[in-house]
Design an enzyme around this catalytic site. Structure first.
Site, short mmCIF file in Angstrom:
data_model
loop_
_atom_site.label_atom_id
_atom_site.label_comp_id
_atom_site.label_asym_id
_atom_site.label_seq_id
_atom_site.Cartn_x
_atom_site.Cartn_y
_atom_site.Cartn_z
N ARG A 159 0.81 -1.32 0.12
CA ARG A 159 0.19 0.32 -0.07
C ARG A 159 1.16 1.57 0.14
O ARG A 159 0.47 1.96 0.46
CB ARG A 159 -1.08 -0.01 1.21
CG ARG A 159 -1.88 -1.31 1.60
CD ARG A 159 -2.92 -0.62 0.14
NE ARG A 159 -3.57 -2.79 0.46
CZ ARG A 159 -3.38 -3.66 -0.01
NH1 ARG A 159 -1.88 -3.03 -1.46
NH2 ARG A 159 -4.28 -4.79 -0.64
N SER A 209 -11.20 -1.60 3.89
CA SER A 209 -9.84 -1.52 5.14
C SER A 209 -10.11 -0.30 5.57
O SER A 209 -9.47 0.67 4.49
CB SER A 209 -9.56 -2.63 5.59
OG SER A 209 -9.67 -4.20 4.00
N GLU A 279 -5.72 3.17 6.55
CA GLU A 279 -4.93 3.27 5.33
C GLU A 279 -5.58 3.80 4.60
O GLU A 279 -4.76 4.44 3.33
CB GLU A 279 -5.92 1.23 4.57
CG GLU A 279 -5.29 1.32 2.94
CD GLU A 279 -5.65 -0.10 2.92
OE1 GLU A 279 -4.97 -1.24 3.50
OE2 GLU A 279 -5.64 -0.53 1.61
C1 LIG Z 1 -15.95 -1.96 -0.60
C2 LIG Z 1 -14.16 -1.69 -1.07
C3 LIG Z 1 -13.12 -2.75 -1.44
C4 LIG Z 1 -11.84 -2.74 -1.27
N1 LIG Z 1 -11.11 -3.19 -1.84
C5 LIG Z 1 -9.97 -3.24 -1.54
C6 LIG Z 1 -9.06 -4.10 -1.77
O1 LIG Z 1 -9.52 -5.24 -2.01
N2 LIG Z 1 -7.23 -3.61 -2.48
C7 LIG Z 1 -7.52 -2.52 -1.75
O2 LIG Z 1 -6.29 -2.44 -1.85
N3 LIG Z 1 -8.22 -2.12 -2.00
C8 LIG Z 1 -9.22 -1.69 -1.46
N4 LIG Z 1 -10.73 -0.86 -1.14
C9 LIG Z 1 -9.84 0.80 -0.87
C10 LIG Z 1 -9.99 1.36 -2.68
O3 LIG Z 1 -10.73 0.43 -3.56
C11 LIG Z 1 -7.92 1.19 -3.44
O4 LIG Z 1 -6.95 2.13 -2.55
C12 LIG Z 1 -8.11 2.07 -4.84
O5 LIG Z 1 -6.75 1.97 -5.35
C13 LIG Z 1 -8.68 3.60 -4.97
O6 LIG Z 1 -7.98 4.13 -6.18
P1 LIG Z 1 -9.73 5.50 -5.73
O7 LIG Z 1 -9.31 5.07 -7.73
O8 LIG Z 1 -10.90 4.87 -5.05
O9 LIG Z 1 -8.14 6.60 -5.30
P2 LIG Z 1 -9.27 7.49 -4.70
O10 LIG Z 1 -10.05 7.20 -3.25
O11 LIG Z 1 -10.11 8.12 -5.47
O12 LIG Z 1 -7.73 8.14 -4.61
C14 LIG Z 1 -6.95 7.35 -3.65
C15 LIG Z 1 -5.82 8.14 -3.74
O13 LIG Z 1 -5.11 7.73 -4.94
C16 LIG Z 1 -4.49 9.59 -5.68
N5 LIG Z 1 -5.29 9.03 -6.91
C17 LIG Z 1 -5.67 9.10 -7.50
N6 LIG Z 1 -5.83 9.08 -8.67
C18 LIG Z 1 -4.60 9.29 -8.73
C19 LIG Z 1 -3.64 9.77 -9.75
N7 LIG Z 1 -3.91 10.30 -11.29
N8 LIG Z 1 -2.86 10.13 -9.83
C20 LIG Z 1 -1.94 10.35 -8.32
N9 LIG Z 1 -2.80 10.11 -7.26
C21 LIG Z 1 -3.55 9.67 -7.15
C22 LIG Z 1 -5.37 10.27 -4.73
O14 LIG Z 1 -4.77 11.66 -4.65
C23 LIG Z 1 -5.62 9.85 -2.66
O15 LIG Z 1 -4.69 10.25 -2.48
C24 LIG Z 1 -12.16 -0.92 -0.93
C25 LIG Z 1 -12.59 -0.13 -0.88
C26 LIG Z 1 -13.30 -0.20 -0.91
C27 LIG Z 1 -15.02 0.53 -0.99
#
Ligand SMILES: Cc1cc2nc3c(=O)[nH]c(=O)nc-3n(C[C@H](O)[C@H](O)[C@H](O)COP(=O)(O)OP(=O)(O)OC[C@H]3O[C@@H](n4cnc5c(N)ncnc54)[C@H](O)[C@@H]3O)c2cc1C
Length: 287
Positions: A159, A209, A279
């Site tokens: 992570r 999480s 996280e």
């Molecule tokens: C029901 C549920 C289940 C999940 N299961 C998992 C799992 O199994 N494994 C896991 O790892 N995570 C899981 N997650 C968490 C999440 O989906 C991941 O961390 C995912 O990678 C976040 O992506 P996002 O596009 O939503 O990022 P965001 O939430 O929009 O952003 C997260 C971070 O990434 C940065 N960011 C976003 N886009 C960019 C970009 N283009 N360039 C630079 N920085 C950027 C943002 O500034 C922020 O700091 C889960 C979440 C939920 C709600």
């Protein structure tokens, strides 16, 4: 470019929490790159988001422009390589790989994030993580310069990534996969999705999480051992189904979630001596 003013962030995040902001949705990669360069030149505050599935926005709104990448969702497959724009969903990436008979991204199916947010977090599940299959990316520096990064330069760990320290914005990501059997790939993806549905409280808004896995432990198990399942502050509750999740039972505020996170940390430390680390990305009121 789409611009929305006084738009509730709650509408765009999986937690369904957060006050108002000006939100920009770039529609091409060059629009995004130019936008970052403009922000750099004008020194105006901004923050980039993907599907907002790993963030907690403050109740009062934010003092920066939110840039959301979900309109940038092209995924192209060529032989064993995939190129994906930063706003493509991890689901569509896994599906494109499956349809091309490429194995290695099955674990990503069901993670509700984008490719950019996924790389920032080095998202992973069921023994896989993006660092297993990423071979490079294009990014914009905080000064607005476009550069290429190799997988090594991304410093991907559990992570963790260089993007969390450098302010680099991911534009496009390149993956190298192995050839596999389409049906087996599809079956593995479905089995992961079934496991998610059985173990995660997908019926409520959440950000997944809340805590990182502490070395040698599982956050959910530590929280359960401290008898915290079902503990609530206002509308935020430690999930009854998966103690590692905090769910929004209907009208949770960011303040409720932050208080609950602190309570969970305190109790777990008292009960097991382990210090939990968040996280999810908590955006503070003043940011
Ligand atoms: C029901 C549920 C289940 C999940 N299961 C998992 C799992 O199994 N494994 C896991 O790892 N995570 C899981 N997650 C968490 C999440 O989906 C991941 O961390 C995912 O990678 C976040 O992506 P996002 O596009 O939503 O990022 P965001 O939430 O929009 O952003 C997260 C971070 O990434 C940065 N960011 C976003 N886009 C960019 C970009 N283009 N360039 C630079 N920085 C950027 C943002 O500034 C922020 O700091 C889960 C979440 C939920 C709600």
């Amino acid at each position: 470019m789409i611009e929305l003013k006084n738009e509730p962030l709650a509408k765009y995040c999986t937690f369904k929490i957060g006050g108002e902001a000006t939100i920009l949705f770039p529609e091409t990669l060059s629009e995004l790159a130019l936008l970052i360069a403009d922000f750099a030149a004008s020194k105006k505050p901004y923050h980039i988001f993907g599907n907002c599935s790993n963030v907690l926005f403050p109740d009062s709104g934010v003092g920066f422009t939110a840039v959301i990448t979900t309109k940038l969702k092209t995924v192209l497959v060529h032989e064993r390589k995939i190129t994906a724009e930063c706003g493509a969903s991890l689901n569509s990436l896994a599906i494109a790989a499956r349809d091309a008979g490429l194995t290695g991204l099955e674990f990503a199916y069901g993670i509700p994030g984008t490719v950019g947010g996924g790389l920032f977090m080095n998202a992973g599940a069921y023994g896989g993580q993006l660092s297993d299959v990423v071979c490079g990316c294009t990014a914009v520096t905080k000064d607005g310069l476009v550069q290429m990064l190799t997988a090594d330069e991304m410093e991907l760990g559990y992570r963790e990534s260089v993007f969390q320290k450098s302010g680099l914005i991911v534009l496009e990501v390149y993956f190298t996969l192995r050839e596999g059997d389409k049906e087996q790939i599809g079956a593995l993806m479905s089995s992961y999705m079934d496991r998610r549905k059985k173990s995660q409280p997908l019926e409520y808004p959440s950000a997944g999480s809340v805590f990182k896995r502490p070395v040698g432990h599982f956050a959910g198990a530590l929280i359960e051992c401290a008898n915290l399942k079902g503990l609530n502050v206002g509308g935020a509750q430690v999930s009854q189904k998966h103690a590692g999740f905090i769910v929004n039972k209907g009208n949770a505020t960011a303040r409720d979630v932050r208080e609950l996170i602190n309570l969970v940390k305190e109790h777990v430390k008292e009960n097991s001596g382990v210090v939990l680390e968040s996280e999810i990305r908590i955006i503070e009121e003043t940011e």
